[in-house]
Scaffold this motif. Structure first.
Motif, PDB file in Angstrom:
ATOM      1  N   ASP A   1       0.746  -1.077  -0.022  1.00 40.29           N
ATOM      2  CA  ASP A   1       0.080  -0.070   0.140  1.00 40.29           C
ATOM      3  C   ASP A   1       0.898   1.084   0.055  1.00 40.29           C
ATOM      4  OD1 ASP A   1       0.670   0.552   2.714  1.00 40.29           O
ATOM      5  OD2 ASP A   1      -0.879  -1.011   3.417  1.00 40.29           O
ATOM      6  N   GLY A   2       0.421   2.576   0.349  1.00 42.95           N
ATOM      7  CA  GLY A   2       1.298   3.694   0.335  1.00 42.95           C
ATOM      8  C   GLY A   2       2.327   3.712   1.292  1.00 42.95           C
ATOM      9  N   ASN A   3       2.210   3.024   2.298  1.00 45.03           N
ATOM     10  CA  ASN A   3       3.114   3.099   3.442  1.00 45.03           C
ATOM     11  C   ASN A   3       3.921   1.556   3.636  1.00 45.03           C
ATOM     12  OD1 ASN A   3       2.011   5.560   4.327  1.00 45.03           O
ATOM     13  ND2 ASN A   3       0.278   4.602   5.049  1.00 45.03           N
ATOM     14  N   HIS A   4       3.629   0.611   2.842  1.00 43.88           N
ATOM     15  CA  HIS A   4       4.427  -0.542   3.221  1.00 43.88           C
ATOM     16  C   HIS A   4       4.725  -1.258   1.941  1.00 43.88           C
ATOM     17  CE1 HIS A   4       1.951  -0.001   6.821  1.00 43.88           C
ATOM     18  NE2 HIS A   4       3.006  -0.474   7.401  1.00 43.88           N
ATOM     19  N   PHE A   5       5.971  -1.807   1.845  1.00 43.72           N
ATOM     20  CA  PHE A   5       6.308  -2.905   0.643  1.00 43.72           C
ATOM     21  C   PHE A   5       6.624  -4.176   1.376  1.00 43.72           C
ATOM     22  CE2 PHE A   5      10.310  -1.025   2.616  1.00 43.72           C
ATOM     23  CZ  PHE A   5      11.044  -2.300   2.458  1.00 43.72           C
ATOM     24  N   GLU A   6       6.693  -5.243   0.585  1.00 40.62           N
ATOM     25  CA  GLU A   6       6.971  -6.789   0.890  1.00 40.62           C
ATOM     26  C   GLU A   6       8.305  -7.074   0.290  1.00 40.62           C
ATOM     27  OE1 GLU A   6       3.516  -9.655   2.146  1.00 40.62           O
ATOM     28  OE2 GLU A   6       4.238 -10.178   0.113  1.00 40.62           O
ATOM     29  N   THR A   7       8.922  -8.044   1.003  1.00 42.91           N
ATOM     30  CA  THR A   7      10.328  -8.583   0.298  1.00 42.91           C
ATOM     31  C   THR A   7      10.323  -9.880   1.041  1.00 42.91           C
ATOM     32  OG1 THR A   7      12.589  -8.330  -0.095  1.00 42.91           O
ATOM     33  CG2 THR A   7      11.602  -7.611   1.983  1.00 42.91           C
ATOM     34  N   THR A   8      10.967 -10.866   0.109  1.00 45.24           N
ATOM     35  CA  THR A   8      11.299 -12.229   0.474  1.00 45.24           C
ATOM     36  C   THR A   8      12.625 -12.320   0.251  1.00 45.24           C
ATOM     37  OG1 THR A   8       8.885 -13.024  -0.230  1.00 45.24           O
ATOM     38  CG2 THR A   8      10.974 -14.564   0.010  1.00 45.24           C
ATOM     39  N   VAL A   9      13.348 -12.804   1.427  1.00 45.26           N
ATOM     40  CA  VAL A   9      14.826 -13.208   1.670  1.00 45.26           C
ATOM     41  C   VAL A   9      14.977 -14.385   1.934  1.00 45.26           C
ATOM     42  CG1 VAL A   9      15.113 -10.601   1.835  1.00 45.26           C
ATOM     43  CG2 VAL A   9      14.658 -12.087   4.015  1.00 45.26           C
ATOM     44  N   THR A  10      16.375 -14.762   1.814  1.00 43.06           N
ATOM     45  CA  THR A  10      16.907 -15.983   2.491  1.00 43.06           C
ATOM     46  C   THR A  10      17.609 -15.696   3.675  1.00 43.06           C
ATOM     47  OG1 THR A  10      17.187 -17.234   0.423  1.00 43.06           O
ATOM     48  CG2 THR A  10      18.225 -18.094   2.184  1.00 43.06           C
ATOM     49  N   ALA A  11      17.151 -16.198   4.873  1.00 40.50           N
ATOM     50  CA  ALA A  11      17.931 -15.902   6.263  1.00 40.50           C
ATOM     51  C   ALA A  11      18.110 -17.313   7.208  1.00 40.50           C
ATOM     52  CB  ALA A  11      17.159 -14.733   6.849  1.00 40.50           C
ATOM     53  N   THR A  12      18.906 -17.051   8.105  1.00 44.94           N
ATOM     54  CA  THR A  12      18.944 -18.223   8.996  1.00 44.94           C
ATOM     55  C   THR A  12      18.079 -17.724  10.305  1.00 44.94           C
ATOM     56  OG1 THR A  12      21.328 -18.695   8.018  1.00 44.94           O
ATOM     57  CG2 THR A  12      20.533 -19.545  10.496  1.00 44.94           C
ATOM     58  N   VAL A  13      17.047 -18.612  10.622  1.00 47.65           N
ATOM     59  CA  VAL A  13      16.344 -18.472  11.687  1.00 47.65           C
ATOM     60  C   VAL A  13      17.126 -18.702  12.853  1.00 47.65           C
ATOM     61  CG1 VAL A  13      14.275 -19.136  12.705  1.00 47.65           C
ATOM     62  CG2 VAL A  13      14.280 -19.016  10.269  1.00 47.65           C
ATOM     63  N   SER A  14      17.309 -17.565  14.000  1.00 49.08           N
ATOM     64  CA  SER A  14      18.177 -17.727  14.934  1.00 49.08           C
ATOM     65  C   SER A  14      17.844 -16.599  15.907  1.00 49.08           C
ATOM     66  CB  SER A  14      19.622 -17.629  14.647  1.00 49.08           C
ATOM     67  OG  SER A  14      20.005 -16.468  14.088  1.00 49.08           O
ATOM     68  N   ASP A  15      18.213 -16.742  17.154  1.00 50.66           N
ATOM     69  CA  ASP A  15      17.989 -15.769  18.113  1.00 50.66           C
ATOM     70  C   ASP A  15      18.568 -14.278  17.579  1.00 50.66           C
ATOM     71  OD1 ASP A  15      16.569 -17.199  19.902  1.00 50.66           O
ATOM     72  OD2 ASP A  15      18.429 -17.718  21.187  1.00 50.66           O
ATOM     73  N   GLY A  16      19.666 -14.486  16.840  1.00 52.04           N
ATOM     74  CA  GLY A  16      20.120 -13.251  16.359  1.00 52.04           C
ATOM     75  C   GLY A  16      19.515 -12.407  15.311  1.00 52.04           C
ATOM     76  N   PHE A  17      18.693 -13.418  14.423  1.00 56.15           N
ATOM     77  CA  PHE A  17      17.744 -12.853  13.498  1.00 56.15           C
ATOM     78  C   PHE A  17      16.578 -12.165  14.190  1.00 56.15           C
ATOM     79  CE2 PHE A  17      14.575 -13.822   9.670  1.00 56.15           C
ATOM     80  CZ  PHE A  17      15.070 -12.798   9.176  1.00 56.15           C
ATOM     81  N   ILE A  18      16.011 -12.824  15.142  1.00 56.35           N
ATOM     82  CA  ILE A  18      14.677 -12.354  15.788  1.00 56.35           C
ATOM     83  C   ILE A  18      15.361 -11.124  16.408  1.00 56.35           C
ATOM     84  CG2 ILE A  18      13.292 -12.841  17.695  1.00 56.35           C
ATOM     85  CD1 ILE A  18      13.529 -15.778  17.164  1.00 56.35           C
ATOM     86  N   SER A  19      16.086 -10.852  17.171  1.00 55.86           N
ATOM     87  CA  SER A  19      16.650  -9.631  17.470  1.00 55.86           C
ATOM     88  C   SER A  19      16.733  -8.512  16.718  1.00 55.86           C
ATOM     89  CB  SER A  19      18.035  -9.685  18.585  1.00 55.86           C
ATOM     90  OG  SER A  19      17.784 -10.833  19.476  1.00 55.86           O
ATOM     91  N   TRP A  20      17.229  -8.684  15.514  1.00 57.79           N
ATOM     92  CA  TRP A  20      17.744  -8.028  14.372  1.00 57.79           C
ATOM     93  C   TRP A  20      16.418  -7.410  13.949  1.00 57.79           C
ATOM     94  CZ3 TRP A  20      16.051  -7.804   9.210  1.00 57.79           C
ATOM     95  CH2 TRP A  20      16.718  -6.715   8.507  1.00 57.79           C
TER      96      TRP A  20
END
Length: 250
Positions: free
Chosen positions: A195-214
């Motif tokens: 919409d006018g205020n949001h975009f969506e993206t799909t990426v490859t990432a490692t699911v971890s506590d580090g990712f969640i904190s980020w």
């Protein structure tokens, strides 16, 4: 740039930092060196105390090039009233694959015997490294890389060098975070207007506590829409933090 990098590298001891800076100063004129020195201030910066660092890096580099395993003593901090006993030390035998500078630390990426995955080890925590005669296990047996260990790809999918399972992650982001996402995941990730205020993206990432904190540093500016398992992990982490403060007089 070199001077700033050496000062910022907290895995280089204070003593080695000063020695390196003095060598860098010899690469320029006396007048330029004087100007750089006036901007140097390292005494109060957090620096490691491991003076074996140069020798450790040199041996690891040779072991990687010669395809040899290494034996190390690895130190971890523990809670103790005695500062001299505030560490535990364990011996590991590692197949080394790459040296990576990430998140202000220098890491060895390798495989520990008896495990079928990669692990990240801080180089400043290593002691008494020894190159063994035994050949390293090939990285293709424990990673998705076949012909070459891809350091760039490896780092781009990990947050604070936490290990975990890789997966496709779809994020709904505030429009103001476009540059943040492009800087973190690369210029080729898809950006789709929601919409006018949001975009969506799909990426490859490692699911971890580090990712969640980020992810959580952006608050309500980033929403995980897929996979649902990761979205639940972020929600549960937020609940845990909320409950820690709930009911307390602030």
């Amino acid at each position: 740039l070199l001077s700033d990098a050496v000062q910022a590298a907290n895995f280089i001891s204070a003593k080695k930092t000063k020695q390196l800076l003095n060598k860098i100063f010899t690469l320029t004129s006396a007048e330029q060196a004087k100007k750089i020195k006036s901007q140097v201030y390292v005494d109060n910066r957090p620096k490691c105390k491991n003076e074996e660092l140069y020798y450790t890096i040199d041996k690891l580099d040779r072991a990687i090039n010669d395809n040899r395993k290494v034996k190390i003593i690895y130190r971890r901090r523990i809670l103790s009233d005695n500062p001299d006993q505030a560490y535990e030390e364990k011996e590991h035998i590692i197949s080394p694959y790459s040296l990576i500078w990430s998140s202000d630390h220098y890491y060895l990426v390798g495989n520990k015997e008896k495990y079928d995955n990669l692990m990240n080890l801080r180089i400043d925590r290593m002691k008494k490294l020894e190159i063994l005669d035994e050949p390293s296990r090939h990285f293709s047996e424990v990673s998705p890389y076949k012909d070459k260990f891809d350091e760039h790809d490896y780092v781009s999918k990990r947050f604070n060098m936490f290990s975990g399972d890789e997966c496709k992650v779809t994020l709904k982001c505030n429009i103001q975070l476009q540059e943040e996402m492009l800087d973190r995941f690369g210029k080729n990730i898809p950006l789709t207007a929601v919409d006018g205020n949001h975009f969506e993206t799909t990426v490859t990432a490692t699911v971890s506590d580090g990712f969640i904190s980020w992810l959580m540093q952006y608050g309500d500016g980033v929403e995980v829409t897929s996979p649902k398992k990761l979205a639940k992990m972020v929600r549960d982490k937020a609940k845990t933090i909320y409950n820690m403060y709930k009911g307390k007089k602030l």
